[in-house]
Design a protein around this motif. Structure first.
Motif: not given
Lengths: 466, 246
Positions: A70, A72, A122, A125, A128-129, A422
């Protein structure tokens, strides 16, 4: 391995320039014949006798950075074999280091908000990972035209991988000015720790001061468990109350009260009018000596102050829910069914938040009617109807907002709102496919096809058959 | 090289068939069976004949403590395991026992040692169920990676020289990294009698190029296996535990 220098070639990477480097690693601009974009090589300093934590930190960084993607994070290119020639090769990120911008702190409120949103997006994101950064600070944030890029995953934690670093030591790992209280006590499992660090950055941008200073000892870092920082408005009176509220909400020691999701921080920064200023904050007064002495000898009490990990809340259900409802009809059974489904989603998580949205169609050809036949504002009528629809949910004012959006396409309005904010989950209705409703039905079809999150489509049982 | 590692089949035909179907889809370069083909379960003949066929196709197969007990008779086992071995011995022919008798206690592949219980005194069947046992296992070999079974609970121990190993419960289907500067003991979960709370059959897929190992879980019809355990008069608990993975 030889000491790297300009011109050294490592696994095909040629070092071209030495960059700002830390105590643990040197950073180099580098080129490689297989890559046309500029690269950076991070080479850990592994002298004989190097502390094992440096090696494990590098191992952790390579393991986690390799799995991140991604815009970020710097794009990962490759990692050297740690047993042979350790390095991490990544894309060079062009931008302004946040640390540089922050030298001018206090910054104007608009600037604080803009940067805060960028970092929160950021972080969302990254989280989320499945990764918590755990060393978020101005030095590790690069501001680029495409958003914030987070650097340095040497202290990070991936929720699905072994925490080799945490297993090496229970000493606090992080940076004294930004470290979260649970990290001070050795808990490396909660992405909400990054939200605490974000709160420290927001505080510093707003006031020009670090909320907890830079204590050099563990007891010094532990003070943040018991002593709240001075409220930003006490330092800089022109700080808006809502911004202070957001900052202090990030800095809650009790994770049961802290933001659980970075996306919600971004949301609140974007919608200051939605932020409810709390009437009861934890006292800023110093607790009595007896209480402090007692606390010092009671580890269990320290853990109790931290509250439960925010992870359970993040996993319980969606954080931000969008209910799109047509409130133009009276006693609409479909609207009631949407309400029931919305309630089920909200009930999964006590800190979830609801955006109620209704679309006021604007006409392309004719002039849009702004008042009804009795001369009342159509907009106000809809807002009243929307609030009446949500009333049975009995939500506190800090859990709900209402939006009447004028748009030509209801689907586009819903999708744009969801993306911009979001949203985690959209609830909307689908009418039966009668001729009149065919057009409305296509709203749900389009939203399902194009939304970047879960969508619940509510249909009254048996109503699909025309 | 990609290696599928299966262990503790325990005469569970339904679990083994489900696991082997998954192995076939993954198409590994090699297959290793780390022992305990029999014991506890109702299909020892199937388990041995399947292993024999796999060995003739190039698979590695090691001896486990239940396999040894099937050859020599049970000693020092828990009552259920003891009863099941007595029943198992009645089902097996001389040829089946002869195959079991050919199985080695351990085997080596480049960069790894494979063993049923532990590299330390493999024939005494110690359990690698905590850090100390993992350290002892690693101390008994130079191999950077030891693959074993025996505990029925998947676990990875990461060791740096001179330090106590660190343990990690690998998540199902999430590749766990192996580190170039560490040695590892990977305890593979059981195919035929998982005990980590997840009743699905477990095996490992090791990828040496990527330096990763994944615990693959495959649900199977535990009702059918438990039914057969009941039909053959084996202890009820041996069937019940399959439903809950304990």
């Amino acid at each position: 391995m030889e000491t790297p220098r300009i011109g050294s070639v490592i696994d095909g990477f040629t070092l071209t320039e030495r960059l700002r480097s830390g105590a643990m690693a040197t950073l180099w601009r580098a080129t490689h014949p297989d890559h046309d974009r500029p690269l950076v090589l991070k080479i850990p300093i592994l002298d004989p006798g190097t502390d094992v934590s440096v090696i494990v930190g590098y191992e952790t960084e390579a393991m986690i950075h390799k799995r991140l993607s991604g815009r970020h994070v710097p794009r990962f290119v490759s990692a050297g074999d740690l047993a042979r020639i350790p390095y991490i090769a990544m894309e060079f990120v062009a931008g302004t280091p946040l640390a540089e911008t922050m030298r001018a702190a206090p910054l104007p409120v608009e600037e604080v908000v803009r940067i805060g949103i960028t970092i929160a997006v950021a972080l969302a994101d990254l989280h989320r990972q499945n990764v918590a950064h755990l060393d978020l600070k101005p030095d590790n944030v690069m501001m680029t035209p495409a958003g914030a890029v987070l650097l340095d995953f040497g202290l990070s934690r991936h929720a699905e991988l072994p925490d080799l670093l945490g297993e090496e030591s229970s000493a606090p790992m992080g940076t004294a000015a930004y470290i979260a209280p649970e990290q001070v006590l050795g808990d490396r499992s909660d992405a909400a720790s990054d939200i605490f660090a974000l709160g420290c950055i927001l505080y510093q941008m707003t006031t020009g001061e670090e909320p907890f200073g830079r204590p050099a000892t563990v007891p010094g870092m532990k003070r943040r468990l018991y002593h709240a920082p001075r409220p930003p408005r006490a330092i800089r009176s022109e700080t808006p109350a809502w911004l202070e509220e957001i900052i202090l909400h990030c800095l809650e020691v009790d994770r049961g009260r802290r933001y659980a999701d970075a996306a919600k921080v971004a949301f609140d920064l974007r919608h200051p009018e939605q932020v409810v200023v709390a009437r009861h904050r934890r006292p800023t007064a110093t607790p009595g000596l007896a209480k402090r002495l007692l606390a010092r000898f009671q580890k269990r009490e320290e853990a109790a102050i931290l509250g439960p990990s925010a992870r359970a809340r993040r996993e319980a259900g969606p954080s931000i829910i969008l209910a799109a409802v047509d409130v133009s009809g009276e006693h609409d059974r479909l609207a009631q069914a949407i309400l029931a489904e919305t309630k089920r989603l909200l009930d999964a998580r006590e800190d979830s938040w609801l955006a109620c949205l209704t679309v006021l169609r604007t006409e392309i050809i004719r002039e849009t009617q702004s008042v009804d036949e009795h001369g009342r504002s159509v907009y106000i009528n809809r807002l009243v109807a929307l609030k009446d629809w949500a009333r049975p949910l009995h939500l506190r004012e800090d859990r709900v907002s209402y939006h009447v959006i004028e748009a030509v396409s209801a689907a586009d309005a819903i999708l744009t709102y969801a993306d911009h904010n979001d949203i985690d989950h959209i609830v909307l209705g689908a009418r039966s496919s009668s001729a009149v409703r065919r057009h409305l039905g296509s709203v749900s079809t389009k939203v399902v096809a194009e939304a970047h999150c879960s969508v619940s489509v509510i249909r009254l049982k048996g109503s699909a058959a025309s | 090289m990609r290696i599928a590692v299966l262990t503790d089949l325990h005469a569970n035909r339904e679990a083994t068939e489900a696991a082997l179907a998954a192995v076939e889809r993954l198409a590994p370069d090699r297959i290793a069976l780390l022992g305990d083909l029999v014991g506890y379960g109702p299909d020892p003949v199937y388990a041995i004949e399947t292993a024999e066929r796999m060995v003739s196709d190039g698979a590695l197969c090691l001896l486990g403590n239940h396999d040894e007990a099937a050859i020599t008779g049970p000693s020092g086992m828990t009552p259920h395991a003891h009863d099941a071995i007595l029943w198992t011995r009645e089902q097996l022919s001389a040829a089946h026992l002869a195959f079991l008798a050919t199985l080695p206690l351990s085997a080596e592949l480049p960069g790894m040692l494979l063993v049923h219980a532990s590299a330390r005194t493999p024939g005494k069947w110690p359990y690698v169920s905590q850090e100390k046992a993992a350290a002892e296992c690693l101390a008994a070999t130079d191999a950077p990676l030891v693959l074993c079974g025996h505990t029925h609970v998947p676990m990875i121990y990461y060791a740096l020289p001179g330090r106590e190993p660190v343990r990690f419960s690998p998540l199902p289907h999430v590749a766990a990294p192996l580190s170039a500067i560490r040695r590892h003991v990977v305890v593979v979960g059981a195919v035929g009698q998982p005990r980590d709370g997840n009743p699905a059959a477990c095996f490992a897929l090791l990828d040496t190029e990527r330096a990763e190992i994944s615990m693959i879980r495959v649900p199977y019809d535990t009702q059918e296996t438990a039914r057969k355990i009941g039909v053959h008069g084996l202890p009820d608990w041996l069937g019940l535990r399959l439903h809950i993975g304990r």
